[in-house]
Design an enzyme around this catalytic site. Sequence first.
Site, short mmCIF file in Angstrom:
data_model
loop_
_atom_site.label_atom_id
_atom_site.label_comp_id
_atom_site.label_asym_id
_atom_site.label_seq_id
_atom_site.Cartn_x
_atom_site.Cartn_y
_atom_site.Cartn_z
NE ARG A 51 0.70 1.55 4.18
CZ ARG A 51 2.30 2.08 4.42
NH1 ARG A 51 2.68 1.97 2.90
NH2 ARG A 51 3.19 1.79 5.04
CD GLU A 57 2.57 8.10 6.74
OE1 GLU A 57 2.63 6.35 7.15
OE2 GLU A 57 2.71 7.21 5.57
CG HIS A 58 4.83 7.19 12.33
ND1 HIS A 58 5.06 6.14 12.67
CD2 HIS A 58 5.72 7.72 10.78
CE1 HIS A 58 6.93 5.97 12.33
NE2 HIS A 58 6.46 6.66 11.30
CG ASP A 60 -1.46 2.74 12.23
OD1 ASP A 60 -0.35 3.53 12.24
OD2 ASP A 60 -1.24 1.90 11.21
N GLY A 165 11.58 -3.26 3.14
CA GLY A 165 11.98 -1.84 3.23
C GLY A 165 11.76 -0.99 3.37
N GLY A 167 8.91 0.76 2.66
CA GLY A 167 7.75 1.86 2.99
C GLY A 167 6.63 1.71 2.28
CB SER A 169 3.01 -2.21 3.48
OG SER A 169 2.56 -1.56 4.66
CG ASP A 215 1.07 -0.82 7.12
OD1 ASP A 215 0.77 0.09 6.68
OD2 ASP A 215 2.79 -0.93 7.78
CE LYS A 263 6.82 -1.16 9.40
NZ LYS A 263 5.32 -0.91 9.36
#
Length: 538
Positions: A51, A57-58, A60, A165, A167, A169, A215, A263
Amino acid sequence: MAGPVPVASSLSDIYTVDAIGTQAKRWNNLLARFQTIYGQPAEFVARSPGRVNIIGEHIDYSLYPVLPMAITADSLLAVSTNVASTNTKEGHYKIKIANVQDAKFPAHEFDIPYEAVDIDATVHEWTNYFKSGLRGALELLRKKHGNDFEPKSMQILMDGTVPAGGGLSSSAAFVSSSALAVMVANGEKTVDKTELTELAIVSERAVGVNSGGMDQSASVFSERGSALFVSFTPSLKARPVSFPKTNPELTFLIAQSFVTADKFVTGPVHYNLRVVECSLAAAYLNAVLNPPGTQLPSDASPLSVSLHGFHETYFALQEHSSGATKSKSTESQLEELVALTAEKLDKRDGYTREEIAAVLNISVDELNKKFTSRFPVRAEKFKLRQRALHVFSEALRVLKFMSLLEQQPTNTDDTSEYNAQLGDLLNQTQDSCRDVYECSCKEIDELCSIARKAGSYGSRLTGAGWGGCSVHLVPAGKVKAVREAWEREYYSKLDLSEEQKEAAVVVSKPGSGSAVYLVDDKPGPVVVDDRDRGSEVY
């Protein structure tokens, strides 16, 4: 949006027309490789996409709504349950799992006991993502069929095109498709989208990442041609959102920074730390703003305490004490919370564990047990002010963005002003991610700056940050200029392979979510539609 995961009869049910040719070749290769590796055909393919997050952003994992959309890149798991039991230990089932990129992701074979799925979250192993989906799916199957349920053995071949990595998902796509594959392999004729999403959200935390729910929701629920407005309280809900027709026409570009942001690897100082800081900020604000003894509700956030939970508790208490008969709008509430945060959380350099524990009236050991023991974090001080300011202001931007989409532009002949309003909210998000939440990096900042100068209305990071991808709202007539500017000022300075150059920039269209494709008993390639069944595709 709710309902069962669709069963596709052709690739046309899954992909847009422009992607069919490439995807047909890829799927045919997947199924041919499966036959070669396991000596028998696959029974079905489980598919979940990556997605791109448009805005939100950040937030959820603080349980505020977000607006992502699915992309074409996805995770595919070809599966057969026709596994010989001769070498399987008693009381166990066998999982054979391989990857089309076998040099990078080696094949494994596991004998797993019926009662538990062991995952070592301290080891960064690609099959852990499958195991986490397996564990979550089996928990749901046991709720449905009883604790004596015995899982089937499976043979699996995985093909993923979501860059790890990046971004976008990749982990959520892999976990969601894994859980879906396990459900179907174990006889579930229909798989509920909400159940699949909820188990995937919890499952991904088994690999050591404090993930929210955006995600997985985007991967499972998305519908082709629409973005997805996802809300998490009082329950998980998702609804399609269409962009109005504009002039100039709007296009979303996704640009890779080629800075890998894993992550799992960086979680203790980046992603997981932000989750902890947000929960600590919620607890701190509750202690200083609500009456003594007020307990925040336990909720679906990773640490069961969220800024959204504080938000609801604070205004419920305010309305009760004042005798108000009408609630303030959510926008007004968020504006008030931004002001209160700036006033009450005044330490810009952060708060120590001792300082936070004193305000919460608990010991440092109790604080660590509740907030920092579930997932490892490394920090001497926690930046509660900055994290709460970003979350509340970003939640407000999501609502403003949605309001613009629902209002539609007033002047349909020239929507430049309307387009710029949408883009300005994206730019504000990037500024906040860079300066307040501190999750950007110089490469993402550079890509955004170049794009804006070349004509992008709005540019920002997407995903966890600290590298990965950026998303850009660009007028169709400026796409070429933006791409050329990136090539000239950014990509030409990197040592990229031809494959990387080709994948560096993607024009993104909203894609469809999870699906199951049942493979015919007879050999042959996958189909584009029923007329192509049994004949070569492209």
